[in-house]
Design an enzyme around this catalytic site. Structure first.
Site, mmCIF file in Angstrom:
data_model
loop_
_atom_site.group_PDB
_atom_site.id
_atom_site.type_symbol
_atom_site.label_atom_id
_atom_site.label_comp_id
_atom_site.label_asym_id
_atom_site.label_seq_id
_atom_site.Cartn_x
_atom_site.Cartn_y
_atom_site.Cartn_z
ATOM 1 N N GLU A 163 33.571 -4.435 -43.341
ATOM 2 C CA GLU A 163 32.293 -4.881 -43.889
ATOM 3 C C GLU A 163 31.849 -3.772 -44.847
ATOM 4 O O GLU A 163 31.812 -2.621 -44.446
ATOM 5 C CB GLU A 163 31.252 -5.020 -42.776
ATOM 6 C CG GLU A 163 31.585 -6.106 -41.761
ATOM 7 C CD GLU A 163 30.643 -6.027 -40.555
ATOM 8 O OE1 GLU A 163 29.462 -6.355 -40.707
ATOM 9 O OE2 GLU A 163 31.112 -5.608 -39.476
ATOM 10 N N ARG A 191 39.430 0.892 -29.804
ATOM 11 C CA ARG A 191 39.001 1.671 -30.961
ATOM 12 C C ARG A 191 39.222 3.151 -30.701
ATOM 13 O O ARG A 191 39.360 3.586 -29.563
ATOM 14 C CB ARG A 191 37.540 1.431 -31.352
ATOM 15 C CG ARG A 191 36.652 0.917 -30.296
ATOM 16 C CD ARG A 191 35.223 0.570 -30.711
ATOM 17 N NE ARG A 191 34.650 1.237 -31.825
ATOM 18 C CZ ARG A 191 34.236 0.622 -32.931
ATOM 19 N NH1 ARG A 191 34.389 -0.675 -33.046
ATOM 20 N NH2 ARG A 191 33.680 1.292 -33.888
ATOM 21 N N LYS A 195 29.453 3.475 -38.056
ATOM 22 C CA LYS A 195 28.863 3.524 -39.396
ATOM 23 C C LYS A 195 27.347 3.659 -39.337
ATOM 24 O O LYS A 195 26.745 4.306 -40.178
ATOM 25 C CB LYS A 195 29.250 2.268 -40.179
ATOM 26 C CG LYS A 195 30.614 2.394 -40.813
ATOM 27 C CD LYS A 195 30.911 1.212 -41.712
ATOM 28 C CE LYS A 195 31.242 -0.007 -40.888
ATOM 29 N NZ LYS A 195 31.765 -1.128 -41.693
HETATM 30 P P1 ATP Z 1 31.254 0.655 -37.079
HETATM 31 O O1 ATP Z 1 31.217 0.471 -35.610
HETATM 32 O O2 ATP Z 1 31.556 2.052 -37.495
HETATM 33 O O3 ATP Z 1 30.105 0.060 -37.791
HETATM 34 P P2 ATP Z 1 32.769 -1.662 -37.678
HETATM 35 O O4 ATP Z 1 33.740 -2.086 -36.668
HETATM 36 O O5 ATP Z 1 31.536 -2.454 -37.772
HETATM 37 O O6 ATP Z 1 32.558 -0.115 -37.549
HETATM 38 P P3 ATP Z 1 34.168 -2.741 -39.908
HETATM 39 O O7 ATP Z 1 33.947 -2.471 -41.343
HETATM 40 O O8 ATP Z 1 33.857 -4.078 -39.387
HETATM 41 O O9 ATP Z 1 33.390 -1.616 -39.124
HETATM 42 O O10 ATP Z 1 35.648 -2.326 -39.510
HETATM 43 C C1 ATP Z 1 36.791 -2.802 -40.163
HETATM 44 C C2 ATP Z 1 37.925 -2.790 -39.194
HETATM 45 O O11 ATP Z 1 38.092 -1.479 -38.659
HETATM 46 C C3 ATP Z 1 37.659 -3.707 -38.022
HETATM 47 O O12 ATP Z 1 38.829 -4.457 -37.800
HETATM 48 C C4 ATP Z 1 37.365 -2.790 -36.889
HETATM 49 O O13 ATP Z 1 37.779 -3.352 -35.699
HETATM 50 C C5 ATP Z 1 38.147 -1.532 -37.261
HETATM 51 N N1 ATP Z 1 37.526 -0.344 -36.694
HETATM 52 C C6 ATP Z 1 36.249 0.055 -36.817
HETATM 53 N N2 ATP Z 1 36.006 1.164 -36.101
HETATM 54 C C7 ATP Z 1 37.183 1.494 -35.506
HETATM 55 C C8 ATP Z 1 37.602 2.541 -34.617
HETATM 56 N N3 ATP Z 1 36.764 3.475 -34.214
HETATM 57 N N4 ATP Z 1 38.890 2.557 -34.212
HETATM 58 C C9 ATP Z 1 39.748 1.617 -34.632
HETATM 59 N N5 ATP Z 1 39.418 0.617 -35.453
HETATM 60 C C10 ATP Z 1 38.161 0.536 -35.890
HETATM 61 MG MG MG Z 2 32.558 -4.801 -37.707
#
Ligand code: ATP
Ligand code: MG
Length: 564
Positions: free
Chosen positions: A39, A265, A275
């Site tokens: 995102e 994760r 984020k």
């Molecule tokens: P945040 O929790 O930091 O806001 P998010 O999951 O909302 O992260 P996205 O932009 O949706 O952020 O993430 C893109 C991809 O990265 C998704 O498939 C998500 O599952 C993966 N991802 C995000 N954080 C992690 C992490 N800590 N370890 C592994 N994969 C991750």
């Molecule tokens: Mg997400």
């Protein structure tokens, strides 16, 4: 890398690869398509790197492809800056999506049609409840949900209202479109989730073309289906969403059927990988920006001088599992050191300068000595370093009254200057406050190159720079951004910020060649650690970041474990 569709031998390296391997062997799929779906509401962090390495990694290994798709369904939080930085970061990490750059917003029209399709099938309805009411009606894990009074709306009325939602007839939040699934489901995600909301917000790509937006949950799986994604790999928190994604795929005329697999994760000690929290740090000025070298963002790590290859190595070592755990930051540090030890050129720099005057070295003269670029890599060659009568050494390498185990410089003691000569301290000159400001020394001209013809030994080798030739520089030393292993474990994560995470040294001296170091090129300052030029550098006034010190805590921790 294998030919298209041919399973490789390491198919079983982790459960994701095992699944893909089996799918190919069983003929359930002939090619592998994955995607990394950020995102665009922030910068990528080290956690995302795990997902990127996995998605692009398996695509590469199985001869498939990996798309970069922005799931840009929430215009309130999304910005062009994030879309750009994410692409830059994925590329920097070493991955290439070719022409497969996609945006969920490219599918808005298709998604809208599918929403109408659900309505037509009596599987979605327009609800007039407020957000609070919807939440209340939804129930809890122990209390089943209740039907909205609008759940039984006839198809025609739903269609009319949904079209008017799109046309802008209603205020933001006045109505939503919900999938009609099961208000009594044990899985709250299936209790008639909202799939469209009214939102008048400028979208970074579609501008004001839309005043309704699909929810992430409605857009995500269908976007995968549109792109022919075979293995939709995501993190564990989406496990409970999978039944909803499957329901949508089952009930829509989508062109393909992706399968979702969830992995744990990455959590890392001494930092945060969310984020939202990173955004808080930036917005409230706790760091200088998303790319502050203390940040776990890819742009921050890059600015600190951490090579992309070290991050890929780290991602490989932590592996892919289904159980949540927290990885030691020391492991990342270890990967960085191991790589830089092999690749970084050695240079000399003095962070806390103390002047040395060599009384028996001719005034006004200088010479060039040969310094090894990288002892780990004979092909890296050598480079010249100037030597003259006045030098700087590290303040900490001298003690007037040394304790037993201090083998470096002291009055009357002889040490080696790296690549140069043996040096003996004759006298420490002090200022009025009693602080040592200069050392009067002599050198032995017979020891050029650092060895005595008579075979006599010294117990220490010091780094140094020639005072007249040295470049004055600012050096920034970084420590963990958080003082505790798990920031926020007992309260507000901001309370755990390490107040000493940045130390700025403004009077450092570097060997002259370092002005030419390019930004992003990490070198080892001998005996001190790895450093790289910061983009804040200006001609004549370089700024260096300490990427990492030399001491390997991870290796130490492992050795300790082995010996019990
Ligand atoms: P945040 O929790 O930091 O806001 P998010 O999951 O909302 O992260 P996205 O932009 O949706 O952020 O993430 C893109 C991809 O990265 C998704 O498939 C998500 O599952 C993966 N991802 C995000 N954080 C992690 C992490 N800590 N370890 C592994 N994969 C991750
Ligand atoms: Mg997400």
């Amino acid at each position: 890398m294998s030919e298209a569709g041919t399973p490789t031998d390491d198919g079983g390296r982790d459960f994701v690869r095992a699944v893909i391997h089996e799918d190919l062997v069983a003929g359930r799929t002939t090619s592998v398509v994955t995607r990394f779906p950020p995102e665009p509401n922030g910068y990528l962090h080290i956690g995302h790197a795990k997902s990127i390495c996995l998605n692009f990694g398996v695509a590469g290994e199985f001869g498939g492809r990996c798309n970069l798709r922005f799931d840009d369904t929430n215009p309130i939080k999304e910005e062009m800056e994030f879309i750009d930085s994410i692409q830059e970061d994925v590329r920097w990490l070493g991955y290439d999506w070719g022409e497969h750059l996609y945006f969920a917003s490219d599918y808005f029209e298709q998604l809208y049609d599918w929403a109408e399709h659900l309505i037509g099938d009596g599987k979605a309805y327009v609800d007039d409840l407020t957000a609070d009411e919807i939440r209340e009606y939804r129930g809890t894990l122990t209390v089943p949900g209740r039907d909205s009074p609008h759940r039984a709306r006839p198809v025609d009325e739903n269609l009319d209202l949904f079209r008017r939602m799109r046309a802008g007839d209603f205020a933001d939040g006045a109505r939503v479109l919900r999938a009609k699934i099961d208000m009594a489901s044990g899985n709250i995600n299936l209790r008639d989730p909202v799939i469209y909301r009214i939102l008048r917000a400028e979208h970074p790509r579609t501008g004001d073309a839309w005043c309704i937006y699909p929810t992430y949950d409605f857009a995500h799986g269908q976007s995968d289906a549109i792109e022919g994604v075979t293995h939709s790999i995501c993190t564990l928190e989406f496990e409970d969403h999978r039944p909803l994604y499957d329901w949508l795929i089952d009930n829509l005329p989508v062109p393909s059927r992706p399968r979702q697999y969830e992995f744990a994760r990455l959590n890392l000690t001494h930092t945060v990988v969310s984020k939202r929290r990173l955004m808080d740090l930036v917005r409230d000025g706790h760091v200088k920006g998303w790319d502050d070298p203390r940040m776990p963002t890819l742009s921050g790590l890059r600015r600190r001088g951490i090579p992309a290859a070290a991050i890929r190595d780290f991602a490989g070592r932590i592996g892919v599992t289904k159980s949540d755990s927290t990885v030691e930051m020391a492991l990342l540090d270890h990967c960085v050191r191991e790589l830089l030890n092999k690749t970084a050129e050695r240079r000399m720099a003095v962070l806390h300068p103390l002047k040395v005057v060599i009384e028996n070295y001719p005034e006004g003269e200088s010479e060039e000595l040969e310094a090894v670029n990288n002892p780990e890599d004979p092909d890296a060659g050598t480079h010249p370093v100037p030597f003259s009568r006045e030098l700087y050494i590290e303040r900490g390498d001298f003690m007037e009254d040394p304790p037993k185990k201090f083998f470096r410089l002291a009055p009357g003691r002889e040490v080696r200057l790296r690549y140069a000569y043996f040096l003996t301290c004759r006298e420490a000159v002090k200022d009025d406050a009693g602080e040592v400001v200069e050392l009067r020394c002599t050198y032995d001209p017979e020891t050029r190159g650092g060895n005595a013809p008579d075979g006599r030994k010294v117990k220490a080798t010091l780094h140094w720079v020639s005072a007249a030739h040295a470049v004055k520089a600012e050096v920034r030393l970084y420590d963990h951004l958080f003082a505790t292993e798990e920031p926020g474990a007992d309260g507000d994560f901001l309370d755990d910020i390490n107040p000493d995470s940045l130390e700025v040294l403004r009077d450092c001296r570097l060997e002259p060649g370092l002005t030419e170091a390019a930004v992003g090129e990490t070198v080892q300052f001998e005996r001190l650690g790895y450093f790289c030029p910061d983009p804040d550098s200006i001609p004549g006034a370089p700024v260096f970041n300490r990427t990492i010190g030399l001491r390997d805590m991870w290796a130490k921790m492992q050795a300790k474990k082995r010996t019990g």
